[in-house]
Motif scaffolding. Sequence first.
Motif, PDB file in Angstrom:
ATOM      1  N   ASP A  95      58.493 -71.809  73.195  1.00 46.85           N
ATOM      2  CA  ASP A  95      57.428 -72.523  73.891  1.00 46.85           C
ATOM      3  C   ASP A  95      56.319 -72.718  72.862  1.00 46.85           C
ATOM      4  OD1 ASP A  95      55.977 -70.087  73.719  1.00 46.85           O
ATOM      5  OD2 ASP A  95      56.338 -69.586  75.821  1.00 46.85           O
ATOM      6  N   ALA A  96      55.214 -73.300  73.257  1.00 45.76           N
ATOM      7  CA  ALA A  96      54.142 -73.604  72.293  1.00 45.76           C
ATOM      8  C   ALA A  96      53.636 -72.339  71.602  1.00 45.76           C
ATOM      9  CB  ALA A  96      52.999 -74.341  72.979  1.00 45.76           C
ATOM     10  N   ASP A  97      53.454 -71.261  72.347  1.00 56.68           N
ATOM     11  CA  ASP A  97      52.937 -70.025  71.750  1.00 56.68           C
ATOM     12  C   ASP A  97      53.944 -69.378  70.810  1.00 56.68           C
ATOM     13  OD1 ASP A  97      50.490 -70.272  73.043  1.00 56.68           O
ATOM     14  OD2 ASP A  97      51.105 -69.025  74.738  1.00 56.68           O
ATOM     15  N   ALA A 125      56.494 -70.812  69.260  1.00 60.85           N
ATOM     16  CA  ALA A 125      56.711 -71.667  68.091  1.00 60.85           C
ATOM     17  C   ALA A 125      55.560 -71.497  67.098  1.00 60.85           C
ATOM     18  CB  ALA A 125      56.839 -73.127  68.512  1.00 60.85           C
ATOM     19  N   ALA A 126      54.321 -71.454  67.592  1.00 66.99           N
ATOM     20  CA  ALA A 126      53.162 -71.246  66.705  1.00 66.99           C
ATOM     21  C   ALA A 126      53.233 -69.879  66.038  1.00 66.99           C
ATOM     22  CB  ALA A 126      51.866 -71.396  67.495  1.00 66.99           C
ATOM     23  N   LEU A 128      52.256 -76.168  62.852  1.00 65.66           N
ATOM     24  CA  LEU A 128      53.288 -76.569  63.798  1.00 65.66           C
ATOM     25  C   LEU A 128      53.154 -78.063  64.078  1.00 65.66           C
ATOM     26  CD1 LEU A 128      55.523 -75.872  65.882  1.00 65.66           C
ATOM     27  CD2 LEU A 128      53.668 -75.371  67.499  1.00 65.66           C
ATOM     28  N   SER A 162      56.085 -79.875  65.870  1.00 66.50           N
ATOM     29  CA  SER A 162      56.743 -79.990  67.169  1.00 66.50           C
ATOM     30  C   SER A 162      57.834 -78.935  67.277  1.00 66.50           C
ATOM     31  CB  SER A 162      57.329 -81.397  67.367  1.00 66.50           C
ATOM     32  OG  SER A 162      58.381 -81.625  66.461  1.00 66.50           O
ATOM     33  N   THR A 194      61.564 -77.705  69.852  1.00 68.05           N
ATOM     34  CA  THR A 194      62.475 -77.803  70.985  1.00 68.05           C
ATOM     35  C   THR A 194      62.976 -76.389  71.243  1.00 68.05           C
ATOM     36  OG1 THR A 194      64.452 -78.206  69.638  1.00 68.05           O
ATOM     37  CG2 THR A 194      63.191 -80.154  70.365  1.00 68.05           C
ATOM     38  N   ILE A 237      62.142 -76.112  65.160  1.00 69.00           N
ATOM     39  CA  ILE A 237      60.709 -76.250  64.922  1.00 69.00           C
ATOM     40  C   ILE A 237      60.517 -77.179  63.727  1.00 69.00           C
ATOM     41  CG2 ILE A 237      58.594 -75.054  64.205  1.00 69.00           C
ATOM     42  CD1 ILE A 237      59.624 -72.552  65.630  1.00 69.00           C
TER      43      ILE A 237
END
Length: 153
Positions: free
Chosen positions: A12-14, A16-17, A78, A80, A82, A86
């Motif tokens: 998710d966004a967190d 992945a970051a 980051l 993007s 999926t 990444i």
Amino acid sequence: MSTPRPPFPPFDADSAAAKVQAAEDAWNSRDPQRVSLAYTEDTVWRNRDRFLTGRAEVVAFLTEKWARELDYALRKSLWSFTEDRIAVRFQYEWHDADGQWWRSYGNELWEFDEHGLMRRREASINDVPITEADRRITGPRPEAERGRDVPLH
């Protein structure tokens, strides 16, 4: 079996970051062995015009890289993500043995296995000569700058 490397897919966004920041931190250590542990034993890479397979080739490549790219300091952002992939943008600065400073700009595509290990890395990189006065990346990212994007130029 290699040691799992959280966070794990699906991202998710967190997460992945967090994965991107962990990669930045490891690469800023300039420790090829440490960096290689984030990759599968049979990882495949394209780095510029070089193709590598496996951790041993990654360690040899990074050892050579950091012997040539002196005082290397990196920032990753980051772009993007999926479920198990990444995309990042990055910039790093370094100087050669003659003292010429460079800023290297690039993009990476990463694919991970279920244990959070990177099984594929593709990197496209361009180098731009800079003066020492133009430097803006001078070591690992301070805590206060984590999560901030890097200016384009």
